[in-house]
Design an enzyme around this catalytic site. Structure first.
Site, PDB file in Angstrom:
ATOM      1  N   GLU A 181      42.075  55.026  13.170  1.00  0.00           N
ATOM      2  CA  GLU A 181      42.880  53.818  13.825  1.00  0.00           C
ATOM      3  C   GLU A 181      42.112  52.505  13.694  1.00  0.00           C
ATOM      4  O   GLU A 181      41.742  51.830  14.616  1.00  0.00           O
ATOM      5  CB  GLU A 181      43.014  53.998  15.510  1.00  0.00           C
ATOM      6  CG  GLU A 181      44.162  55.252  15.670  1.00  0.00           C
ATOM      7  CD  GLU A 181      44.575  55.226  17.174  1.00  0.00           C
ATOM      8  OE1 GLU A 181      43.767  54.702  17.919  1.00  0.00           O
ATOM      9  OE2 GLU A 181      45.654  55.835  17.265  1.00  0.00           O
ATOM     10  N   GLU A 385      48.948  61.858  14.496  1.00  0.00           N
ATOM     11  CA  GLU A 385      48.811  61.868  16.298  1.00  0.00           C
ATOM     12  C   GLU A 385      50.244  61.561  16.951  1.00  0.00           C
ATOM     13  O   GLU A 385      50.665  60.450  16.152  1.00  0.00           O
ATOM     14  CB  GLU A 385      47.776  60.721  16.512  1.00  0.00           C
ATOM     15  CG  GLU A 385      46.481  60.998  16.461  1.00  0.00           C
ATOM     16  CD  GLU A 385      45.350  60.080  17.317  1.00  0.00           C
ATOM     17  OE1 GLU A 385      46.019  59.345  18.179  1.00  0.00           O
ATOM     18  OE2 GLU A 385      44.392  59.854  16.724  1.00  0.00           O
TER      19      GLU A 385
HETATM   20  C1  BGP Z   1      44.534  57.310  19.888  1.00  0.00           C
HETATM   21  C2  BGP Z   1      43.127  58.032  19.720  1.00  0.00           C
HETATM   22  C3  BGP Z   1      42.842  59.179  20.211  1.00  0.00           C
HETATM   23  C4  BGP Z   1      43.666  59.561  21.545  1.00  0.00           C
HETATM   24  C5  BGP Z   1      45.136  58.543  21.773  1.00  0.00           C
HETATM   25  C6  BGP Z   1      45.889  59.188  23.119  1.00  0.00           C
HETATM   26  O1  BGP Z   1      44.530  55.764  20.159  1.00  0.00           O
HETATM   27  O2  BGP Z   1      43.069  57.935  18.408  1.00  0.00           O
HETATM   28  O3  BGP Z   1      41.667  59.308  20.246  1.00  0.00           O
HETATM   29  O4  BGP Z   1      43.104  59.972  22.581  1.00  0.00           O
HETATM   30  O5  BGP Z   1      44.958  57.829  21.417  1.00  0.00           O
HETATM   31  O6  BGP Z   1      45.075  58.164  23.951  1.00  0.00           O
HETATM   32  P1  BGP Z   1      44.700  58.523  25.373  1.00  0.00           P
HETATM   33  O7  BGP Z   1      43.697  59.724  25.042  1.00  0.00           O
HETATM   34  O8  BGP Z   1      44.067  57.116  25.697  1.00  0.00           O
HETATM   35  O9  BGP Z   1      45.905  58.714  26.133  1.00  0.00           O
END
Ligand code: BGP
Length: 486
Positions: A181, A385
């Protein structure tokens, strides 16, 4: 050729990041990385000014220091993923396990051995490793000593690290992602970009005046590093595929109204998400940054050979995260979290993840993003993701009936199938957080994404025992039928 559904060999699986699951944060010679001083990326990093320089302030509780102890329990976890039929599993290599400070000349053998064991375990279970080279895990020392990616020297430190990784794992890993990201450099520079950026309220000095000019210069060094990585990967592991990784919820930005100024605002906002795509996929700076550069008075510092390097070493595929869409109005300042951005409510979206997160559920946004990418960049797409965080507790029979999660996945996969029918070349779908891990944004354990429940709470209490949620069998069935039966 028309493709009606997920192709043969589609990479089904899940994704995590080292810093959110491994724990063992100082074991076997590992150094501190940027997330080790964070109890959630959306919060201030725990750093203090010692009169001469910044240093880690490790007082207090940091959920990620132990996380779910994947460092020691990986074999059990990988075997559960194998049981679900995973074809691929994405995790990151924690840079500070390999080069604890980041500027050493020799790697830490114990750190390398851990990933040997982990990748071997994946292969034993028929799972292809997908490796993120940097997932919010820049060694902290590189920030406090060098300023992180504000400093051109970072390119060499990074190069030594990735060369070590490629040479070591060339027989074991065929899929690499460079920087997780990376567009979050502009939103959360410290962890997202590996840039020393301490907010002025934290203490009075140093880099309080970090500007977008600085971030653009950091972005340039990162673009050089990315290009060199792609080139090196092809030299050392010719049959590997290497992609960029961008947070692309922001591409699904809808204008609040059909007023032309709102539509233009949405387009400007999309441009921000496209900045690194243009660099990494088209191999050139987009013309749309020229205006901002002019307005902020930024004159890029380039070496003569930089642009050719970027041009000649574009990525093989685009991997991205997609969680939700957002709505923008002209003049509005958008807020950001780890799922993307958020502005006004979209009256056409009626479903949200539960409080306190309240992320809108917009499966069609995923189809929109895929088509957008296909139209602009003509590269294979890899969803690495997508998922939903829920606060869950086992019922009296010890079961978790996470039907909301199943519905979320089913609807997103329906839309992904539509995107494939629209002509998008989709390589795989890696669900975010197949096992409960520490949340990136807020450092909570209670924001659970997993098919596998981990008995541990926000305060660190619990047995760490793993158990299957209802969605475990659901996802297994999705994989078994290659997404035919959703
Ligand atoms: C993205 C990241 C992840 C992740 C996901 C969900 O931005 O790459 O590392 O965790 O988001 O976010 P969160 O864990 O804050 O719900």
């Amino acid at each position: 050729m028309y493709q009606d559904t997920f192709k043969e060999g589609f990479l089904w699986g899940g994704a995590v990041a080292a810093n959110q699951c491994e724990g063992a944060y100082l074991e076997d010679g590992k150094g501190l990385n940027v997330t080790d001083v964070s109890a959630g990326l959306l919060r201030m990093p725990h750093m203090r000014w010692n009169g001469t320089k910044w240093e880690a302030d490790l007082d207090g509780y940091f959920p990620s220091h132990e996380a779910i102890d994947f460092y020691h329990r990986y074999a059990e976890d990988i075997s559960l993923m194998g049981e679900m039929g995973f074809k691929a599993f994405r995790t990151s290599i924690s840079w500070a396990r390999i080069f604890p400070n980041g500027d050493e000349t020799e790697p830490n053998e114990a750190g390398l051995q851990f990933y040997d064991r982990l990748f071997d375990e994946m292969h034993k279970n028929g799972i292809e490793p997908v490796v993120t080279l940097s997932h919010y895990e820049t060694p902290l020392y590189l920030l406090t000593e060098y300023g992180g990616w504000l400093n051109e020297k970072m390119i060499d430190f990074w190069y030594r690290y990735v060369k070590t990784v490629f040479e070591r794992y060339k027989g074991k890993v065929r899929y690499f992602l460079t920087f997780n990201e990376i567009n979050n450099l502009f939103k959360i520079p410290f962890a997202g970009g590996g840039v020393l950026d301490i907010h002025p309220i934290h203490t009075e000095t140093v880099n309080a005046d970090l500007t977008r000019k600085d971030l653009y210069q950091a972005a340039h060094y990162i673009a050089i590093a990315n290009a060199k990585t792609v080139k090196l990967c092809r030299e050392i592991i010719p049959d590997a595929k290497i992609g960029c990784m961008i947070s692309l919820s922001q591409l699904a930005t809808y204008p609040t109204t059909c007023a032309p100024q709102d539509v233009l605002a949405a387009q400007r906002f999309q441009h921000q998400a496209m900045f690194f795509l243009e660099l990494f996929c088209n191999g050139a700076y987009p013309s749309f940054v020229q205006r901002e550069w002019h307005e902020i008075g930024y004159e890029p510092v380039f070496h003569a050979e930089d642009l050719a390097l970027i041009q000649n070493n574009t990525v093989d595929f685009i991997s991205f995260s997609y969680y939700k869409s957002c709505v923008i109005k002209d003049g509005e300042v958008m807020k950001t979290d780890t799922g993307g951005a958020y502005g006004a409510n979209n009256p056409f979206i009626t479903e949200y993840s539960p409080k306190p997160w309240r992320w809108p559920v917009d499966p069609a946004g995923l189809r929109y993003v895929c088509n957008f990418l296909n139209d602009h960049y003509h590269k294979p797409l890899f969803i690495v993701e997508n998922g939903i965080g829920l606060n869950e507790h086992p019922d009296s029979n010890g079961r978790i009936l996470d039907t909301f999660r199943e519905k979320y996945i089913r609807e997103h996969l329906h839309q992904l199938k539509e995107a494939i029918r629209d002509g998008c070349d989709v390589m795989g779908y890696l669900y975010w957080g197949p096992i409960d891990i520490v949340s990136a944004g807020t450092g909570e354990m209670d924001k659970r994404y997993g098919f596998i429940y981990v008995d541990k709470d926000n305060n660190g209490a619990g047995t760490m025992q793993r158990s299957r949620k209802n969605s475990f069998d659901f996802y297994k069935h999705v994989i078994e039928t290659n997404g035919k039966d959703l």
